[in-house]
Design a protein around this motif. Sequence first.
Motif, PDB file in Angstrom:
ATOM      1  N   ASN A 286       0.800  -1.230   0.000  1.00  0.00           N
ATOM      2  CA  ASN A 286       0.000   0.000   0.000  1.00  0.00           C
ATOM      3  C   ASN A 286       0.829   1.274   0.000  1.00  0.00           C
ATOM      4  OD1 ASN A 286       0.514  -1.139   2.690  1.00  0.00           O
ATOM      5  ND2 ASN A 286      -0.413   0.747   3.465  1.00  0.00           N
TER       6      ASN A 286
ATOM      7  N   GLY B  87       5.282   2.995   0.027  1.00  0.00           N
ATOM      8  CA  GLY B  87       6.730   2.769   0.025  1.00  0.00           C
ATOM      9  C   GLY B  87       7.193   1.829  -1.091  1.00  0.00           C
TER      10      GLY B  87
ATOM     11  N   ARG C 178      -2.541  -4.565   4.834  1.00  0.00           N
ATOM     12  CA  ARG C 178      -3.339  -4.838   6.032  1.00  0.00           C
ATOM     13  C   ARG C 178      -4.750  -4.278   5.944  1.00  0.00           C
ATOM     14  NH1 ARG C 178       0.612  -3.649  11.097  1.00  0.00           N
ATOM     15  NH2 ARG C 178       1.315  -1.763  10.031  1.00  0.00           N
TER      16      ARG C 178
ATOM     17  N   ASP D 133      -2.397  -9.371   6.581  1.00  0.00           N
ATOM     18  CA  ASP D 133      -1.551  -8.893   7.690  1.00  0.00           C
ATOM     19  C   ASP D 133      -0.605 -10.045   7.995  1.00  0.00           C
ATOM     20  OD1 ASP D 133      -0.434  -8.456  10.220  1.00  0.00           O
ATOM     21  OD2 ASP D 133      -2.206  -7.419  10.968  1.00  0.00           O
ATOM     22  N   VAL D 134       0.698  -9.828   7.822  1.00  0.00           N
ATOM     23  CA  VAL D 134       1.641 -10.945   7.942  1.00  0.00           C
ATOM     24  C   VAL D 134       1.722 -11.513   9.359  1.00  0.00           C
ATOM     25  CG1 VAL D 134       3.003 -10.118   5.976  1.00  0.00           C
ATOM     26  CG2 VAL D 134       3.754  -9.554   8.298  1.00  0.00           C
ATOM     27  N   THR D 135       1.134 -10.810  10.327  1.00  0.00           N
ATOM     28  CA  THR D 135       1.138 -11.320  11.704  1.00  0.00           C
ATOM     29  C   THR D 135      -0.177 -12.031  12.046  1.00  0.00           C
ATOM     30  OG1 THR D 135       0.258  -9.283  12.682  1.00  0.00           O
ATOM     31  CG2 THR D 135       2.643  -9.410  12.414  1.00  0.00           C
TER      32      THR D 135
ATOM     33  N   ILE E  69      12.687  -9.248   1.268  1.00  0.00           N
ATOM     34  CA  ILE E  69      13.309  -7.934   1.314  1.00  0.00           C
ATOM     35  C   ILE E  69      13.960  -7.772   2.691  1.00  0.00           C
ATOM     36  CG2 ILE E  69      12.996  -5.445   1.080  1.00  0.00           C
ATOM     37  CD1 ILE E  69      12.569  -7.028  -1.543  1.00  0.00           C
ATOM     38  N   SER E  70      15.289  -7.792   2.662  1.00  0.00           N
ATOM     39  CA  SER E  70      16.070  -7.723   3.892  1.00  0.00           C
ATOM     40  C   SER E  70      16.624  -6.304   4.035  1.00  0.00           C
ATOM     41  CB  SER E  70      17.186  -8.771   3.835  1.00  0.00           C
ATOM     42  OG  SER E  70      17.893  -8.792   5.032  1.00  0.00           O
ATOM     43  N   THR E  71      17.751  -6.180   4.662  1.00  0.00           N
ATOM     44  CA  THR E  71      18.392  -4.871   4.815  1.00  0.00           C
ATOM     45  C   THR E  71      19.875  -5.075   5.066  1.00  0.00           C
ATOM     46  OG1 THR E  71      18.607  -2.958   6.273  1.00  0.00           O
ATOM     47  CG2 THR E  71      17.682  -4.925   7.269  1.00  0.00           C
TER      48      THR E  71
ATOM     49  N   TYR F 120      15.214  -4.203  15.151  1.00  0.00           N
ATOM     50  CA  TYR F 120      15.140  -4.339  13.686  1.00  0.00           C
ATOM     51  C   TYR F 120      16.244  -5.246  13.134  1.00  0.00           C
ATOM     52  CZ  TYR F 120      14.824  -2.752   8.772  1.00  0.00           C
ATOM     53  OH  TYR F 120      14.691  -2.673   7.402  1.00  0.00           O
TER      54      TYR F 120
ATOM     55  N   LYS G 178      15.703  -8.980  11.069  1.00  0.00           N
ATOM     56  CA  LYS G 178      16.035  -9.185   9.650  1.00  0.00           C
ATOM     57  C   LYS G 178      17.172 -10.197   9.500  1.00  0.00           C
ATOM     58  CE  LYS G 178      13.295  -6.262   7.334  1.00  0.00           C
ATOM     59  NZ  LYS G 178      12.558  -6.527   6.091  1.00  0.00           N
TER      60      LYS G 178
END
Length: 252
Positions: A14, A16, A40, A64-66, A154-156, A172, A176
């Motif tokens: 939705n 970014g 979500r 919602d991934v949770t 998608i990591s970081t 965070y 990840k």
Amino acid sequence: MALCPKSVLVTGANRGIGLEFVRQFLALKTPPKFIFACCRAPDNAADLKSIAEKSPSVHVVKLDVTNDSTIDGARGYVESIVGADGLNLLINNAAVGVRKSLQEVTREEMRRHFEANAIGPLMVARALLPLLKQAASLSPDAPMSCSRAAIINISTGVASISENSSGGSYAYRPSKAALNMITTNLALELKEDGILATAVHPGWVKTEMGGPNALIDTGESITKMMSVLAKLQGEEGTGKFYHGVRGDLIGW
Ligand SMILES: NC(=O)c1ccc[n+]([C@@H]2O[C@H](COP(=O)([O-])OP(=O)(O)OC[C@H]3O[C@@H](n4cnc5c(N)ncnc54)[C@H](OP(=O)(O)O)[C@@H]3O)[C@@H](O)[C@H]2O)c1
């Protein structure tokens, strides 16, 4: 190599980076037949809804991934649309990211980050696995790729343990890093099914999470990540941790 999955599912679509993935998949020379843009709260996803109104290939799906019941609901919906073609590409993009110092971090913040950033993507991948396997089985002789069947997490860059030189972000970073471990596990286990699994860092991107001082906008990040995704092939492309902007590997 062209990036041409018949179907793609993006979580956190939705705003970014997720929203820009949807835009750029639509703009491909051979766009996917189905783009499942998950979020979500579809009712509040104004940008996404306006894209979907003009593009029938975009399906806005609650996820919602949770929350396991929304994951099951999304899986059922995707299955009913793709049928025997299965799902080619899952992009686990949704995440939370708040910087918490050693003094600030709480159990609750640790749990919140692990739920959204590591446990959630694993549960989404597991739920969608039969659909990914189905897609992979349709081209048994093709090498693994994002066009055949793949999970992109998608990591970081700050999840890298070997390249951690500044510390901080106690919730965070480890959430990840756990996602990275999940990625290598998936890559090992799913190789025999022809499903690729790789982690990609999108760069430091101007979004709500990245903030206004970030180095690049979502357009540049996704254009560069898509060209990395297009090149991932076979054993060379799976179980890796890519810098999606530079195109080279990041140390675990
Ligand atoms: N921006 C950067 O510089 C940067 C750098 C490295 C890595 N990343 C990674 O890139 C990905 C996208 O980040 P971004 O910069 O686009 O962040 P963002 O602007 O904060 O967007 C995060 C997205 O994740 C969604 N989300 C959060 N919790 C969720 C849940 N439980 N279920 C479903 N969706 C959920 C949000 O939805 P709501 O609107 O409902 O909250 C939103 O769509 C993340 O994995 C992030 O860790 C970003």
